[in-house]
Design a protein around this motif. Structure first.
Motif, PDB file in Angstrom:
ATOM      1  N   GLN A 212       0.753  -1.259  -0.052  1.00 47.43           N
ATOM      2  CA  GLN A 212      -0.278   0.042   0.087  1.00 47.43           C
ATOM      3  C   GLN A 212       0.880   1.309  -0.157  1.00 47.43           C
ATOM      4  O   GLN A 212       0.327   2.363  -0.107  1.00 47.43           O
ATOM      5  CB  GLN A 212      -0.888  -0.096   1.261  1.00 47.43           C
ATOM      6  CG  GLN A 212      -1.814  -1.131   1.169  1.00 47.43           C
ATOM      7  CD  GLN A 212      -2.971  -0.817   2.424  1.00 47.43           C
ATOM      8  OE1 GLN A 212      -3.392   0.167   2.907  1.00 47.43           O
ATOM      9  NE2 GLN A 212      -3.750  -2.022   2.414  1.00 47.43           N
ATOM     10  N   CYS A 213       2.136   1.184   0.054  1.00 45.86           N
ATOM     11  CA  CYS A 213       3.020   2.220   0.276  1.00 45.86           C
ATOM     12  C   CYS A 213       3.280   2.824  -1.191  1.00 45.86           C
ATOM     13  O   CYS A 213       3.886   3.758  -1.210  1.00 45.86           O
ATOM     14  CB  CYS A 213       4.171   1.888   1.071  1.00 45.86           C
ATOM     15  SG  CYS A 213       4.913   0.444   0.554  1.00 45.86           S
ATOM     16  N   GLY A 244      -2.465   1.945  -3.080  1.00 48.64           N
ATOM     17  CA  GLY A 244      -1.070   1.600  -3.342  1.00 48.64           C
ATOM     18  C   GLY A 244      -0.875   0.930  -4.728  1.00 48.64           C
ATOM     19  O   GLY A 244      -1.563   1.311  -5.529  1.00 48.64           O
TER      20      GLY A 244
END
Length: 327
Positions: A212-213, A244
């Motif tokens: 998700q980053c 992400g």
């Protein structure tokens, strides 16, 4: 000088006015709004009226107007940030109503099946069966048309926001009928086969999973472009995270018209193991290739699972050292 104004009293006429010099409807609208029936009667006795399917050109332009008008009115105002949410809700309304019609069609299917199981040679039975089959076909046609409008609204939403629209739950499919179906048992069998084809379309399955980053779309899109170049009929399976890497991959799929299979996790059943159970399900689907972007231990374990079944996924790293995070 005299100014002449054209009166446009309602929304459908606005769509018709815009469509007057427009191109013919897209193939999907032309197919979805085709009908096996002319002049379907609605109402009773002297209140009956003859109805047709909406004009596909007007329907296509009406959908565009509904969604784009929200953005046009709110753009460069203090309410601009609300436009995307409102437009998402508009697409979701099409989605829900299409689903409701599809549920009615499913019930009509069961009604026809019940009649066929209790078949008798009487004229009354034949009339009941014909009416039930007609009802099923009409509901199928309506569900197809509404799903086509939903799909087009989602495309317009994506064009305005550069993000794909996706339903919060359930599968989003459209049959896009291109030919008439047949009656009776053969029709029901054909409908079952069509439904299977919708939910299991042909094509090599390529997996994508990412943490998700991720915010940079470029390495993800580049890797998926390579996959698409060698497998133009590919299906993309994502791990269904709403932001992400997965969201970036689904935006690519919307841009390239690549079908997406979203396989999420069942935390209610599997708890903390849900991600790892899902990774095993992915392997059993027999994908042909994969792109895995650095994330959590779930992505690392997915790489190991894929390698165990003979797939060497393309690995993407946030910070370089492409292989290090997945060892």
């Amino acid at each position: 000088m005299t100014n002449f104004k054209r009166s446009i009293p309602n929304f459908s006429e606005i769509a018709a006015f815009i469509a007057e010099e427009a191109m013919p409807p897209s193939d999907s609208f032309a197919a979805a709004f085709a009908s096996n029936f002319d002049g379907v009667q609605i109402g009773r006795d002297e209140m009956q009226i003859s109805t047709e399917m909406p004009d596909p050109v007007e329907a296509q332009h009406a959908v565009e107007l509904i969604v784009t008008t929200v953005f046009d009115v709110l753009r460069d105002t203090r309410l601009e940030s609300a436009a995307e949410r409102i437009a998402w809700g508009i697409v979701h309304s099409f989605h829900r109503v299409a689903g409701q019609w599809q549920s009615q069609a499913d019930k009509a299917t069961r009604d026809v099946q019940d009649l066929l199981r209790s078949a008798d040679p009487s004229e009354i039975f034949s009339v009941r069966l014909e009416e039930a089959q007609d009802s099923l076909i009409l509901l199928d046609e309506g569900a197809d048309a509404l799903a086509c409008m939903r799909d087009h609204a989602a495309d317009v939403y994506h064009g305005e926001t550069r993000r794909p629209w996706s339903a919060p739950k359930a599968t989003m499919v459209s049959s896009k009928r291109t030919a008439a179906v047949i009656d009776g048992m053969a029709y029901l069998a054909a409908r079952r086969q069509r439904r299977v084809a919708e939910h299991h379309p042909d094509g090599p399955l390529v997996v994508f999973s990412g943490g998700q980053c991720w915010a940079d779309y470029r390495p993800i899109w580049k890797a998926l472009d390579e996959m698409k170049r060698t497998r133009p009929t590919m299906l993309l399976l994502t791990t269904a995270q709403g932001k992400g890497g997965d969201a970036i991959a689904e935006a690519w799929a919307a841009k390239t018209k690549t079908p997406v299979v979203r396989l999420g996790i069942d935390t209610a059943r599997w708890g903390k193991r849900a991600g790892f159970v899902r990774n095993g399900q992915i392997a059993r689907l027999q994908p042909v290739d994969a792109v895995v972007a650095e994330g959590t231990g779930v992505q690392s374990q997915l790489v190991r699972v894929l390698r165990s079944v003979g797939i060497q996924p393309v690995l993407l790293s946030l910070y370089g050292g492409l292989e290090d995070w997945a060892r």
